[in-house]
Write a protein that holds these residues in place. Structure first.
Motif, PDB file in Angstrom:
ATOM      1  N   PRO A 160      -2.198  11.571 -15.156  1.00  0.00           N
ATOM      2  CA  PRO A 160      -3.099  11.572 -13.995  1.00  0.00           C
ATOM      3  C   PRO A 160      -3.972  10.314 -13.937  1.00  0.00           C
ATOM      4  CG  PRO A 160      -3.167  13.703 -15.088  1.00  0.00           C
ATOM      5  CD  PRO A 160      -2.365  12.779 -15.962  1.00  0.00           C
ATOM      6  N   MET A 161      -4.335   9.765 -15.093  1.00  0.00           N
ATOM      7  CA  MET A 161      -5.140   8.542 -15.107  1.00  0.00           C
ATOM      8  C   MET A 161      -4.341   7.370 -14.550  1.00  0.00           C
ATOM      9  SD  MET A 161      -7.278   8.905 -18.680  1.00  0.00           S
ATOM     10  CE  MET A 161      -7.394   7.149 -18.819  1.00  0.00           C
ATOM     11  N   ASP A 162      -3.066   7.273 -14.932  1.00  0.00           N
ATOM     12  CA  ASP A 162      -2.207   6.219 -14.383  1.00  0.00           C
ATOM     13  C   ASP A 162      -2.027   6.399 -12.885  1.00  0.00           C
ATOM     14  OD1 ASP A 162      -1.975   5.193 -16.905  1.00  0.00           O
ATOM     15  OD2 ASP A 162       0.150   5.695 -17.163  1.00  0.00           O
ATOM     16  N   ARG A 163      -1.839   7.636 -12.454  1.00  0.00           N
ATOM     17  CA  ARG A 163      -1.666   7.922 -11.033  1.00  0.00           C
ATOM     18  C   ARG A 163      -2.909   7.475 -10.244  1.00  0.00           C
ATOM     19  NH1 ARG A 163      -1.131  13.188 -11.295  1.00  0.00           N
ATOM     20  NH2 ARG A 163       1.027  12.941 -11.959  1.00  0.00           N
ATOM     21  N   ASP A 164      -4.071   7.815 -10.766  1.00  0.00           N
ATOM     22  CA  ASP A 164      -5.315   7.416 -10.083  1.00  0.00           C
ATOM     23  C   ASP A 164      -5.463   5.903 -10.025  1.00  0.00           C
ATOM     24  OD1 ASP A 164      -5.914  10.083  -9.744  1.00  0.00           O
ATOM     25  OD2 ASP A 164      -7.361  10.161 -11.399  1.00  0.00           O
ATOM     26  N   ARG A 165      -5.056   5.231 -11.094  1.00  0.00           N
ATOM     27  CA  ARG A 165      -5.172   3.768 -11.133  1.00  0.00           C
ATOM     28  C   ARG A 165      -4.228   3.117 -10.123  1.00  0.00           C
ATOM     29  NH1 ARG A 165      -8.887   0.152 -11.822  1.00  0.00           N
ATOM     30  NH2 ARG A 165      -8.112  -1.723 -12.781  1.00  0.00           N
ATOM     31  N   ILE A 166      -3.006   3.641  -9.992  1.00  0.00           N
ATOM     32  CA  ILE A 166      -2.056   3.114  -9.013  1.00  0.00           C
ATOM     33  C   ILE A 166      -2.593   3.334  -7.599  1.00  0.00           C
ATOM     34  CG2 ILE A 166       0.253   3.423  -8.006  1.00  0.00           C
ATOM     35  CD1 ILE A 166       0.464   1.938 -10.565  1.00  0.00           C
ATOM     36  N   VAL A 167      -3.168   4.501  -7.349  1.00  0.00           N
ATOM     37  CA  VAL A 167      -3.748   4.778  -6.031  1.00  0.00           C
ATOM     38  C   VAL A 167      -4.902   3.817  -5.761  1.00  0.00           C
ATOM     39  CG1 VAL A 167      -5.038   6.490  -4.685  1.00  0.00           C
ATOM     40  CG2 VAL A 167      -2.989   7.178  -5.944  1.00  0.00           C
ATOM     41  N   GLU A 168      -5.705   3.547  -6.782  1.00  0.00           N
ATOM     42  CA  GLU A 168      -6.798   2.588  -6.628  1.00  0.00           C
ATOM     43  C   GLU A 168      -6.257   1.210  -6.263  1.00  0.00           C
ATOM     44  OE1 GLU A 168     -10.473   0.766  -9.284  1.00  0.00           O
ATOM     45  OE2 GLU A 168      -9.357   2.479 -10.020  1.00  0.00           O
ATOM     46  N   TRP A 169      -5.194   0.781  -6.941  1.00  0.00           N
ATOM     47  CA  TRP A 169      -4.585  -0.508  -6.624  1.00  0.00           C
ATOM     48  C   TRP A 169      -4.021  -0.509  -5.206  1.00  0.00           C
ATOM     49  CZ3 TRP A 169      -4.652  -5.299  -8.206  1.00  0.00           C
ATOM     50  CH2 TRP A 169      -5.077  -5.578  -9.508  1.00  0.00           C
ATOM     51  N   SER A 170      -3.438   0.613  -4.770  1.00  0.00           N
ATOM     52  CA  SER A 170      -2.864   0.648  -3.423  1.00  0.00           C
ATOM     53  C   SER A 170      -3.948   0.380  -2.376  1.00  0.00           C
ATOM     54  CB  SER A 170      -2.183   1.983  -3.165  1.00  0.00           C
ATOM     55  OG  SER A 170      -3.113   3.018  -2.990  1.00  0.00           O
ATOM     56  N   SER A 171      -5.131   0.925  -2.587  1.00  0.00           N
ATOM     57  CA  SER A 171      -6.209   0.736  -1.609  1.00  0.00           C
ATOM     58  C   SER A 171      -6.673  -0.716  -1.560  1.00  0.00           C
ATOM     59  CB  SER A 171      -7.377   1.659  -1.907  1.00  0.00           C
ATOM     60  OG  SER A 171      -7.986   1.318  -3.132  1.00  0.00           O
ATOM     61  N   PHE A 206       0.834  -1.202   0.000  1.00  0.00           N
ATOM     62  CA  PHE A 206       0.000   0.000   0.000  1.00  0.00           C
ATOM     63  C   PHE A 206       0.871   1.255   0.000  1.00  0.00           C
ATOM     64  CE2 PHE A 206      -1.919   3.314   2.683  1.00  0.00           C
ATOM     65  CZ  PHE A 206      -3.073   3.587   1.968  1.00  0.00           C
ATOM     66  N   ASP A 207       1.803   1.322   0.932  1.00  0.00           N
ATOM     67  CA  ASP A 207       2.667   2.496   1.057  1.00  0.00           C
ATOM     68  C   ASP A 207       3.528   2.705  -0.185  1.00  0.00           C
ATOM     69  OD1 ASP A 207       1.687   2.998   3.620  1.00  0.00           O
ATOM     70  OD2 ASP A 207       3.345   1.942   4.614  1.00  0.00           O
ATOM     71  N   ASP A 208       4.114   1.621  -0.693  1.00  0.00           N
ATOM     72  CA  ASP A 208       4.980   1.736  -1.870  1.00  0.00           C
ATOM     73  C   ASP A 208       4.209   2.213  -3.090  1.00  0.00           C
ATOM     74  OD1 ASP A 208       7.142   0.966  -0.374  1.00  0.00           O
ATOM     75  OD2 ASP A 208       7.290  -1.048  -1.236  1.00  0.00           O
ATOM     76  N   TRP A 248       4.971   5.390  -5.272  1.00  0.00           N
ATOM     77  CA  TRP A 248       5.299   5.249  -6.692  1.00  0.00           C
ATOM     78  C   TRP A 248       4.299   5.974  -7.586  1.00  0.00           C
ATOM     79  CZ3 TRP A 248       6.575  -0.709  -7.033  1.00  0.00           C
ATOM     80  CH2 TRP A 248       7.686  -0.982  -6.232  1.00  0.00           C
ATOM     81  N   SER A 249       3.082   6.195  -7.101  1.00  0.00           N
ATOM     82  CA  SER A 249       2.072   6.875  -7.922  1.00  0.00           C
ATOM     83  C   SER A 249       2.502   8.293  -8.277  1.00  0.00           C
ATOM     84  CB  SER A 249       0.719   6.897  -7.211  1.00  0.00           C
ATOM     85  OG  SER A 249       0.717   7.797  -6.121  1.00  0.00           O
ATOM     86  N   HIS A 250       3.352   8.888  -7.465  1.00  0.00           N
ATOM     87  CA  HIS A 250       3.814  10.253  -7.726  1.00  0.00           C
ATOM     88  C   HIS A 250       4.770  10.321  -8.913  1.00  0.00           C
ATOM     89  CE1 HIS A 250       1.817  11.859  -4.221  1.00  0.00           C
ATOM     90  NE2 HIS A 250       2.292  10.840  -3.527  1.00  0.00           N
ATOM     91  N   ARG A 251       5.246   9.197  -9.375  1.00  0.00           N
ATOM     92  CA  ARG A 251       6.158   9.161 -10.521  1.00  0.00           C
ATOM     93  C   ARG A 251       5.424   8.992 -11.853  1.00  0.00           C
ATOM     94  NH1 ARG A 251      11.576   8.489  -9.748  1.00  0.00           N
ATOM     95  NH2 ARG A 251      11.628   7.413 -11.739  1.00  0.00           N
ATOM     96  N   CYS A 252       4.122   8.831 -11.799  1.00  0.00           N
ATOM     97  CA  CYS A 252       3.337   8.640 -13.031  1.00  0.00           C
ATOM     98  C   CYS A 252       3.230   9.960 -13.792  1.00  0.00           C
ATOM     99  CB  CYS A 252       1.931   8.139 -12.705  1.00  0.00           C
ATOM    100  SG  CYS A 252       1.887   6.497 -12.010  1.00  0.00           S
ATOM    101  N   ASN A 253       3.372   9.874 -15.102  1.00  0.00           N
ATOM    102  CA  ASN A 253       3.225  11.058 -15.944  1.00  0.00           C
ATOM    103  C   ASN A 253       1.766  11.394 -16.191  1.00  0.00           C
ATOM    104  OD1 ASN A 253       5.998  11.373 -16.215  1.00  0.00           O
ATOM    105  ND2 ASN A 253       6.084   9.963 -17.941  1.00  0.00           N
TER     106      ASN A 253
END
Length: 93
Positions: free
Chosen positions: A77-88, A64-66, A70-75
């Motif tokens: 915003p859609m990828d960033r949101d998807r990574i955050v969704e996976w973290s949850s 979750f934390d990682d 890592w989501s902050h490295r996404c170029n």
């Protein structure tokens, strides 16, 4: 993306038959798999070199934390949101 269909007593074989990590975006899937494998590797090293046993909940928390980090490295915003969704996914309340 729902691991709820995995039954605790049926073993690791289910991971191959149920395919819990169904992500169409290859970069996102690779990121999630890398995170999981990285944290399993760190757990293994703690056991081998430090003699420490780690609960599955701790591994999930690190995933979750990682992924949040890592989501902050996404170029994208859609990828960033998807990574955050996976973290949850790794933290179940």
């Amino acid at each position: 993306m729902d691991l709820g269909s995995l039954l605790p007593g049926n073993g690791m074989e289910q991971l191959w038959t149920v395919k819990p990590i169904q992500e169409h975006n290859q970069r996102i899937r690779a990121t999630v798999l890398t995170c999981i494998l990285w944290n399993i590797w760190k757990c293994r090293n703690d056991k081998v070199f430090g003699g420490e046993d780690e609960a599955n909940g701790q591994i999930a928390r690190r995933c979750f934390d990682d992924l949040l980090l890592w989501s902050h490295r996404c170029n994208s915003p859609m990828d960033r949101d998807r990574i955050v969704e996976w973290s949850s996914f790794f933290i179940r309340e």
